[in-house]
Design a protein around this motif. Sequence first.
Motif: not given
Lengths: 116, 114
Positions: A12-13, A17-20, A86-87, A112-113
Motif C-alpha cells: 500500500x502506498x 511515492x516510489x515503490x519497488x 497503477x493499482x 497486490x499494489x
Amino acid sequence: EPEVTQTPSHQVTQMGQEVILRCVPISNHLYFYWYRQILGQKVEFLVSFYNNEISEKSEIFDDQFSVERPDGSNFTLKIRSTKLEDSAMYFCASRGQATGVNEKLFFGSGTQLSVL
Amino acid sequence: GESVGLHLPTLSVQEGDNSIINCAYSNSASDYFIWYKQESGKGPQFIIDIRSNMDKRQGQRVTVLLNKTVKHLSLQIAATQPGDSAVYFCAEEGQRNAGNMLTFGGGTRLMVKP
C-alpha cells in the motif's frame, strides 16, 4: 515444481511515492517478465527482460517504470511516482532455456499494489 | 488489431460433467497457444499448451483443440471437479525473438456445482 517468488504480497502506498516490487525468478531461467492485472480485467504485458536489457515493453511501461536485475537472483520493478491507476496485481514471470521462444512461462503469485 | 478473446465470461457446470471453454484469436501469425488457470489471489498457472502445427493435445483430464481455419481454441476439462473452479485464460504468442510476450484473453470463470 520450481517457483517464481514475489515480495511483498501486498503493498500500500500513497500517490506520488516510489515503490519497488521484488521477484526471484526460477534459478536457471533466462527470460523475465512483468505483467499486471487490474481487478476484474485480463492480464496485461508490461515488459520483458533478457541478457540484462529490456527486450520488449508495452505502452503501459512508460518512463515511470523501470526494471533491474541487481544481482544473480532478483528481478525488480520500480514505479517512480505512483498514480491511482497503477493499482493492480503485478505478476513476475520467467521462462528458461535456450531460446525462450514458445517455452512454458511460470508466474509468481503476484504483488497486490494499492495506491491511495 | 490483434486480439485474443473469450466467448463466455462465466460457465457453470455440474461436478462430474465435462467443461468446454472457448477462445477466439485474430492474429493468424500466432503459433503458440496456452491455457492458464487462475485461482483467487494467485498467479496464472499453466495448464496446457499447443503449437500451431498441431490441432489437438491431451493432458491429464484436459484437452486443447486448435482450429486454425476459424482461429478458435478450446479447453476441454473431463469430469470437472470443484477444484477446477477458477478463471481460465487463453493466451497466444507469436514467433518472435527473445522477449516473446503473451497476449491474454479476457478470462472465463468456471463454477463447478457440487
